[in-house]
Design an enzyme around this catalytic site. Structure first.
Site, mmCIF file in Angstrom:
data_model
loop_
_atom_site.group_PDB
_atom_site.id
_atom_site.type_symbol
_atom_site.label_atom_id
_atom_site.label_comp_id
_atom_site.label_asym_id
_atom_site.label_seq_id
_atom_site.Cartn_x
_atom_site.Cartn_y
_atom_site.Cartn_z
ATOM 1 N N PRO A 1 0.816 -1.230 0.000
ATOM 2 C CA PRO A 1 0.000 0.000 0.000
ATOM 3 C C PRO A 1 0.843 1.271 0.000
ATOM 4 O O PRO A 1 0.390 2.327 -0.408
ATOM 5 C CB PRO A 1 -0.802 -0.104 1.316
ATOM 6 C CG PRO A 1 -0.739 -1.536 1.704
ATOM 7 C CD PRO A 1 0.546 -2.063 1.186
ATOM 8 N N GLU B 1 1.124 -8.882 8.410
ATOM 9 C CA GLU B 1 1.266 -7.431 8.566
ATOM 10 C C GLU B 1 2.303 -6.873 7.589
ATOM 11 O O GLU B 1 2.510 -5.681 7.516
ATOM 12 C CB GLU B 1 1.697 -7.105 10.003
ATOM 13 C CG GLU B 1 0.680 -7.526 11.061
ATOM 14 C CD GLU B 1 -0.682 -6.964 10.791
ATOM 15 O OE1 GLU B 1 -1.637 -7.748 10.701
ATOM 16 O OE2 GLU B 1 -0.794 -5.735 10.635
ATOM 17 N N ARG C 1 -1.645 -7.373 -21.248
ATOM 18 C CA ARG C 1 -2.451 -6.861 -22.358
ATOM 19 C C ARG C 1 -1.611 -6.078 -23.357
ATOM 20 O O ARG C 1 -1.985 -5.924 -24.511
ATOM 21 C CB ARG C 1 -3.584 -5.973 -21.840
ATOM 22 C CG ARG C 1 -4.656 -6.680 -21.030
ATOM 23 C CD ARG C 1 -5.636 -5.677 -20.452
ATOM 24 N NE ARG C 1 -6.324 -4.941 -21.504
ATOM 25 C CZ ARG C 1 -7.389 -5.419 -22.165
ATOM 26 N NH1 ARG C 1 -7.853 -6.615 -21.884
ATOM 27 N NH2 ARG C 1 -7.966 -4.707 -23.111
ATOM 28 N N ASP D 1 -7.945 0.701 -25.655
ATOM 29 C CA ASP D 1 -8.314 0.657 -24.236
ATOM 30 C C ASP D 1 -8.482 2.060 -23.665
ATOM 31 O O ASP D 1 -7.859 2.999 -24.134
ATOM 32 C CB ASP D 1 -7.194 -0.039 -23.428
ATOM 33 C CG ASP D 1 -7.309 -1.550 -23.481
ATOM 34 O OD1 ASP D 1 -8.269 -2.027 -24.106
ATOM 35 O OD2 ASP D 1 -6.435 -2.224 -22.910
HETATM 36 C C1 LIG Z 1 -0.787 -3.073 -3.187
HETATM 37 C C2 LIG Z 1 -0.656 -3.975 -2.147
HETATM 38 C C3 LIG Z 1 -1.613 -3.942 -1.135
HETATM 39 C C4 LIG Z 1 -1.508 -4.886 -0.014
HETATM 40 C C5 LIG Z 1 -0.519 -5.833 0.163
HETATM 41 N N1 LIG Z 1 -0.801 -6.469 1.325
HETATM 42 C C6 LIG Z 1 -1.914 -5.931 1.852
HETATM 43 N N2 LIG Z 1 -2.371 -4.949 1.038
HETATM 44 C C7 LIG Z 1 -2.649 -3.030 -1.170
HETATM 45 C C8 LIG Z 1 -2.714 -2.145 -2.233
HETATM 46 N N3 LIG Z 1 -1.801 -2.179 -3.225
#
Ligand SMILES: c1cc(-c2cnc[nH]2)ccn1
Length: 245
Positions: free
Chosen positions: A88, A115, A153, A168
């Site tokens: 994230p 985690e 793609r 696209d």
């Molecule tokens: C990429 C990875 C993640 C993520 C990896 N592990 C838990 N959430 C969330 C959003 N983008």
């Protein structure tokens, strides 16, 4: 294009490439997927891959080993491939980043669970982190599949001419135009007449006008970033005139 995916759930990832366009691309050798499971590289009989976090707190953290051994095995098999950690707090995946990844012949996608991963492994082994959005998922597998689908793609030959990625959404920095198919009428709503005209030039202009107008309405930031030509501005003016009120 070869994807090497490091994951505790290989079956999840193989599921993506067993169907449709992606499945056919694998069958035709355009796309290759190799999965690496850290449990296969653990030294202890319990195949431990995680442990409690230093400093306390909920959940578990993926240990440096056996993950590092797994990454090094993947690197040895996929020479010079960048290691991309799905997280994230990574850089946001967007069209330009997808297009850049499609230039690589191989990428190693590292999927965390729990985690997350011990920071020392990220410092030592990860080349780039990528996020698909500001939310937390159960692991990196779904984001890895999003990356693989979007990148695959763009690999020449994966999409036939009829499905060309150049049509696209976002291909030219715009949202997509609306699409219609039979029947011609649904209740009192008919397909736009231009699409029934057989005039390919008029259809192309209508589609560009719709893509410009929808982008202006829904994602003006994209339009600011992209800019518009004089001809496109004229189409936008037409669109806005037709969408007053
Ligand atoms: C990429 C990875 C993640 C993520 C990896 N592990 C838990 N959430 C969330 C959003 N983008």
């Amino acid at each position: 294009m070869r994807f090497d995916v490091i994951t505790l759930f290989p079956e999840m990832v193989h599921g993506l490439l067993g169907h449709g366009v992606m499945g056919r691309a694998v069958d035709r050798g355009l796309i290759e997927l190799v999965t690496w499971n850290p449990r296969d590289y653990s030294e202890d009989r319990h195949a431990t891959v995680d442990d409690r976090p230093y400093g306390g707190g909920p959940g578990m953290v993926m240990k440096v080993e056996p993950l590092r051994t797994t990454i090094r095995a993947a690197r040895a098999a996929a020479a010079a491939a960048p290691v991309i950690y799905l997280s994230p707090d990574g850089e946001r995946l967007d069209g330009p980043r997808v297009r850049r990844l499609a230039q690589d012949r191989r990428v190693i996608l590292l999927c965390g669970r729990y985690e997350g991963i011990d920071e020392r492994l990220i410092d030592e082994e990860v080349d780039q982190s990528l996020s698909i959005g500001d939310y937390v998922l159960s692991g990196g597998e779904l984001p890895a599949m999003v990356v693989m689908d979007a990148v695959a793609r763009l690999v020449p030959g994966v999409l036939g001419h009829a499905e060309s990625a150049s049509q696209d959404a976002f291909a030219d920095g715009l949202l997509d135009c609306p699409h219609y198919t039979r029947p011609e009428w649904i209740d009192d709503r008919r397909v736009p007449a231009v699409l029934l005209s057989g005039d390919h030039q008029a259809v192309a202009r209508w589609r560009l006008k719709q893509a410009l107008g929808r982008t202006l309405e829904k994602r003006p930031d994209l339009l600011d970033q992209r800019g518009v030509s004089d001809d496109e501005q004229a189409l936008l003016d037409e669109y806005r005139a037709g969408h007053q009120g």
